[in-house]
Design a protein around this motif. Structure first.
Motif, PDB file in Angstrom:
ATOM      1  N   LYS A 177       0.802  -1.215   0.000  1.00 29.17           N
ATOM      2  CA  LYS A 177       0.000   0.000   0.000  1.00 29.17           C
ATOM      3  C   LYS A 177       0.842   1.277   0.000  1.00 29.17           C
ATOM      4  O   LYS A 177       0.552   2.233  -0.742  1.00 29.17           O
ATOM      5  CB  LYS A 177      -0.915   0.035   1.236  1.00 29.17           C
ATOM      6  N   HIS A 178       1.911   1.290   0.836  1.00 25.70           N
ATOM      7  CA  HIS A 178       2.570   2.554   1.136  1.00 25.70           C
ATOM      8  C   HIS A 178       4.039   2.655   0.719  1.00 25.70           C
ATOM      9  O   HIS A 178       4.561   3.767   0.603  1.00 25.70           O
ATOM     10  CB  HIS A 178       2.467   2.830   2.645  1.00 25.70           C
ATOM     11  N   ILE A 179       4.710   1.524   0.555  1.00 20.36           N
ATOM     12  CA  ILE A 179       6.139   1.577   0.217  1.00 20.36           C
ATOM     13  C   ILE A 179       6.396   1.276  -1.251  1.00 20.36           C
ATOM     14  O   ILE A 179       7.176   1.964  -1.913  1.00 20.36           O
ATOM     15  CB  ILE A 179       6.945   0.610   1.113  1.00 20.36           C
ATOM     16  N   LEU A 180       5.731   0.255  -1.770  1.00 19.11           N
ATOM     17  CA  LEU A 180       5.992  -0.141  -3.160  1.00 19.11           C
ATOM     18  C   LEU A 180       5.639   0.930  -4.182  1.00 19.11           C
ATOM     19  O   LEU A 180       6.444   1.167  -5.115  1.00 19.11           O
ATOM     20  CB  LEU A 180       5.247  -1.441  -3.466  1.00 19.11           C
ATOM     21  N   PRO A 181       4.503   1.615  -4.101  1.00 19.37           N
ATOM     22  CA  PRO A 181       4.180   2.615  -5.127  1.00 19.37           C
ATOM     23  C   PRO A 181       5.236   3.716  -5.279  1.00 19.37           C
ATOM     24  O   PRO A 181       5.685   3.979  -6.402  1.00 19.37           O
ATOM     25  CB  PRO A 181       2.829   3.171  -4.663  1.00 19.37           C
ATOM     26  N   PRO A 182       5.699   4.364  -4.202  1.00 21.10           N
ATOM     27  CA  PRO A 182       6.745   5.377  -4.402  1.00 21.10           C
ATOM     28  C   PRO A 182       8.094   4.777  -4.801  1.00 21.10           C
ATOM     29  O   PRO A 182       8.874   5.435  -5.493  1.00 21.10           O
ATOM     30  CB  PRO A 182       6.835   6.075  -3.039  1.00 21.10           C
ATOM     31  N   LEU A 183       8.370   3.535  -4.401  1.00 20.88           N
ATOM     32  CA  LEU A 183       9.599   2.878  -4.851  1.00 20.88           C
ATOM     33  C   LEU A 183       9.571   2.694  -6.366  1.00 20.88           C
ATOM     34  O   LEU A 183      10.557   2.955  -7.066  1.00 20.88           O
ATOM     35  CB  LEU A 183       9.755   1.516  -4.175  1.00 20.88           C
ATOM     36  N   LYS A 184       8.442   2.225  -6.864  1.00 22.86           N
ATOM     37  CA  LYS A 184       8.306   2.008  -8.308  1.00 22.86           C
ATOM     38  C   LYS A 184       8.396   3.328  -9.074  1.00 22.86           C
ATOM     39  O   LYS A 184       8.924   3.371 -10.187  1.00 22.86           O
ATOM     40  CB  LYS A 184       6.991   1.314  -8.610  1.00 22.86           C
ATOM     41  N   ALA A 185       7.916   4.380  -8.448  1.00 25.13           N
ATOM     42  CA  ALA A 185       7.945   5.689  -9.116  1.00 25.13           C
ATOM     43  C   ALA A 185       9.361   6.203  -9.309  1.00 25.13           C
ATOM     44  O   ALA A 185       9.622   7.018 -10.208  1.00 25.13           O
ATOM     45  CB  ALA A 185       7.124   6.699  -8.312  1.00 25.13           C
TER      46      ALA A 185
ATOM     47  N   TYR B  40      10.754  -3.864  -8.671  1.00 28.74           N
ATOM     48  CA  TYR B  40      10.488  -4.333  -7.319  1.00 28.74           C
ATOM     49  C   TYR B  40       9.328  -5.326  -7.330  1.00 28.74           C
ATOM     50  O   TYR B  40       8.357  -5.171  -8.086  1.00 28.74           O
ATOM     51  CB  TYR B  40      10.142  -3.164  -6.396  1.00 28.74           C
ATOM     52  N   HIS B  41       9.454  -6.337  -6.484  1.00 29.21           N
ATOM     53  CA  HIS B  41       8.375  -7.312  -6.357  1.00 29.21           C
ATOM     54  C   HIS B  41       8.343  -7.796  -4.910  1.00 29.21           C
ATOM     55  O   HIS B  41       9.386  -7.984  -4.271  1.00 29.21           O
ATOM     56  CB  HIS B  41       8.596  -8.498  -7.287  1.00 29.21           C
ATOM     57  N   VAL B  42       7.123  -7.985  -4.387  1.00 26.35           N
ATOM     58  CA  VAL B  42       6.923  -8.424  -3.013  1.00 26.35           C
ATOM     59  C   VAL B  42       6.517  -9.896  -3.004  1.00 26.35           C
ATOM     60  O   VAL B  42       5.588 -10.293  -3.722  1.00 26.35           O
ATOM     61  CB  VAL B  42       5.847  -7.572  -2.306  1.00 26.35           C
ATOM     62  N   TYR B  43       7.218 -10.685  -2.208  1.00 30.44           N
ATOM     63  CA  TYR B  43       6.914 -12.105  -2.055  1.00 30.44           C
ATOM     64  C   TYR B  43       6.556 -12.386  -0.599  1.00 30.44           C
ATOM     65  O   TYR B  43       7.247 -11.923   0.323  1.00 30.44           O
ATOM     66  CB  TYR B  43       8.114 -12.977  -2.431  1.00 30.44           C
TER      67      TYR B  43
ATOM     68  N   ASN C  76      11.686   2.070   9.327  1.00 28.42           N
ATOM     69  CA  ASN C  76      13.099   1.748   9.094  1.00 28.42           C
ATOM     70  C   ASN C  76      13.298   0.989   7.792  1.00 28.42           C
ATOM     71  O   ASN C  76      14.303   1.177   7.097  1.00 28.42           O
ATOM     72  CB  ASN C  76      13.661   0.960  10.271  1.00 28.42           C
ATOM     73  N   LEU C  77      12.352   0.125   7.434  1.00 30.94           N
ATOM     74  CA  LEU C  77      12.406  -0.551   6.137  1.00 30.94           C
ATOM     75  C   LEU C  77      12.362   0.473   5.005  1.00 30.94           C
ATOM     76  O   LEU C  77      13.157   0.410   4.057  1.00 30.94           O
ATOM     77  CB  LEU C  77      11.238  -1.523   6.015  1.00 30.94           C
ATOM     78  N   LYS C  78      11.450   1.411   5.094  1.00 26.98           N
ATOM     79  CA  LYS C  78      11.336   2.439   4.058  1.00 26.98           C
ATOM     80  C   LYS C  78      12.601   3.283   3.986  1.00 26.98           C
ATOM     81  O   LYS C  78      13.091   3.606   2.893  1.00 26.98           O
ATOM     82  CB  LYS C  78      10.123   3.331   4.336  1.00 26.98           C
ATOM     83  N   ARG C  79      13.154   3.627   5.142  1.00 26.05           N
ATOM     84  CA  ARG C  79      14.399   4.395   5.155  1.00 26.05           C
ATOM     85  C   ARG C  79      15.507   3.637   4.416  1.00 26.05           C
ATOM     86  O   ARG C  79      16.208   4.205   3.570  1.00 26.05           O
ATOM     87  CB  ARG C  79      14.847   4.643   6.613  1.00 26.05           C
ATOM     88  N   ASP C  80      15.642   2.359   4.723  1.00 21.06           N
ATOM     89  CA  ASP C  80      16.706   1.562   4.105  1.00 21.06           C
ATOM     90  C   ASP C  80      16.508   1.403   2.609  1.00 21.06           C
ATOM     91  O   ASP C  80      17.471   1.439   1.829  1.00 21.06           O
ATOM     92  CB  ASP C  80      16.772   0.181   4.766  1.00 21.06           C
ATOM     93  N   LEU C  81      15.261   1.213   2.192  1.00 23.75           N
ATOM     94  CA  LEU C  81      14.992   1.010   0.769  1.00 23.75           C
ATOM     95  C   LEU C  81      15.213   2.282  -0.045  1.00 23.75           C
ATOM     96  O   LEU C  81      15.775   2.244  -1.147  1.00 23.75           O
ATOM     97  CB  LEU C  81      13.557   0.508   0.572  1.00 23.75           C
ATOM     98  N   PHE C  82      14.791   3.421   0.495  1.00 18.50           N
ATOM     99  CA  PHE C  82      14.926   4.671  -0.257  1.00 18.50           C
ATOM    100  C   PHE C  82      16.339   5.226  -0.220  1.00 18.50           C
ATOM    101  O   PHE C  82      16.737   5.991  -1.103  1.00 18.50           O
ATOM    102  CB  PHE C  82      13.918   5.700   0.262  1.00 18.50           C
TER     103      PHE C  82
END
Length: 419
Positions: free
Chosen positions: A25-33, A39-42, A328-334
């Motif tokens: 819902k909240h992390i994948l859309p801005p990552l893809k942008a 990116y893919h979630v399993y 923290n996950l979002k921080r690390d990914l971005f």
């Protein structure tokens, strides 16, 4: 071709399900942008069904009181709202984790060999299991339902029952079985017990997570349902007699015999696939209690729920820890830089600060129970209203199924932001 970056969640329960919803819902859309990679979630779990184990004490007494449709929920259906381009559920047993190669190995039931999946980020949420398969899923939903039906048959004919464990599971089970077999007490009357039920606990009180006075109230309520409590002793041996009954030997040498023996004490971490160097002596995954990262496993690896070494094994704490994990996950990914893949993000991590206040409600039959919320002792009617009616199947489950439990984004502060 863009680099493939997989975000992998291991375990679909109170930690894994909301984490997966939130990422999609909240992390994948801005990552893809950002358009810097694919990116893919399993999500990987050994069963395609989520077992709502909170309700297991009532189901163990009788499935008629807690039917299957309130216990098991199809995981692919839970996530059907998301595109297959973004999300894949894999029904498989996780067999190993290679932190050097950054891969997870798993085996599907119909497969003869392991399959491997690389991860860019990994969230371990495999939880724990109980000694009795009624109280947690050990393999799949069929085995779980078989265990429930077996206990139901044994309960229905038992004249004597021993339950080991004075925590919430043991107390709830004794209450449910006591009411089912011996009847519900009235305001001024108490039914004559048809079955003798005994709780054995190594503690000096019931529900040691709560104050002594609440434990005493729990004992009083259980007595009205035909339940006795033996304190300050451990079971050292369990044997089955030729007649099919169970003999329990206590630490002081005393032997008790019963038609049904129920182990409702202790948890076993689901960590057999993890490298031993990452585990503490009890078998739990060593996790930074502040950031929820598994520091020894490499960058972008986290743990949530029962599997984590900091856990107190409650759904309440899991929910409270999600903002820390996901920020923290979002921080690390971005902040990820392919030139420096192990570099930590700049700024301030979100830190988890668990509550030290009493937070536990325990039904004792269908009419109420005992407990405390945020350190405040709650009355019988409150426990009935919140949990004893349906064991949270109406209050908690819908939010997990729809993702509403993480509907709102956890905003990072200025100090936490990496963009």
């Amino acid at each position: 071709m863009s680099e493939q970056r997989n975000i992998v969640i291991l375990g679909a329960s109170f930690g894994g399900i909301p984490t997966t919803h939130y990422i999609l819902k909240h992390i994948l859309p801005p990552l893809k942008a950002k358009n810097d990679a694919k990116y893919h979630v399993y999500l990987i779990d050994r069963s395609s069904d989520w077992y709502f184990r909170i309700a297991s004490p009532r189901a163990g007494a009788s499935i008629a009181l807690m039917p299957k449709e309130k216990l098991l929920y199809d995981i692919p259906t839970i996530f059907k709202q998301y595109s297959t381009n973004d999300f894949t559920f894999i029904e498989a047993s996780i067999t190993s984790l290679d932190t050097a190669e950054r891969t997870v190995s798993y085996k599907k039931s119909e497969s003869l060999r392991d399959e491997r999946l690389s991860y860019h980020a990994l969230i371990v949420a495999t939880g724990s299991k109980t000694h009795d398969p009624v109280y947690s899923m050990h393999t799949d939903s069929k085995a779980t339902m078989d265990a429930i039906h077996t206990m139901n048959r044994q309960v229905s004919t038992a004249k004597s029952i021993i339950i080991v464990g004075g925590g919430a599971t043991g107390v709830e089970s004794a209450g449910e079985i006591g009411e089912f077999l011996n009847g519900k007490p009235g305001w001024f009357s108490q039914p004559t017990p048809k079955a003798r039920i005994t709780i054995i606990t190594a503690s000096s009180q019931l529900l040691p997570e709560l104050r002594l006075a609440i434990g005493k109230t729990a004992e009083e309520k259980l007595k009205k349902l035909g339940v006795d409590v033996v304190y300050n002793t451990r079971v050292v041996d369990v044997a089955t007699t030729e007649s099919g009954r169970t003999t329990v030997t206590l630490a002081k040498g005393e032997k008790l015999e019963a038609d049904l023996y129920i182990p409702a004490n202790g948890l076993i971490p689901n960590s057999s696939f993890l490298p031993p160097a990452l585990l503490n002596p009890a078998g739990y995954l060593v996790t930074n209690p502040k950031t929820l990262r598994v520091d020894a496993a490499g960058p972008r690896i986290y743990a949530v729920g029962d599997i984590a070494s900091h856990s107190n094994h409650t759904a309440i704490q899991i929910t409270a820890s999600l903002p820390t994990l996901l920020v923290n996950l979002k921080r690390d990914l971005f902040a990820f830089n392919p030139a420096f893949p192990g570099e930590k993000p700049k700024g301030k991590d979100r830190e988890f600060k668990p509550s030290t206040k009493e937070m536990l409600t325990v039904p004792i039959g269908s009419a109420g129970g005992v407990g405390a919320i945020f350190g405040w002792r709650v009355p019988n009617w409150f426990v009935w209203m919140v949990k004893a009616r349906d064991y949270l199947t109406g209050l908690l489950v819908p939010g997990y199924l729809t993702g509403d439990v993480v509907k709102k984004e956890f905003k990072w502060s200025r100090e936490e932001s990496v963009v």
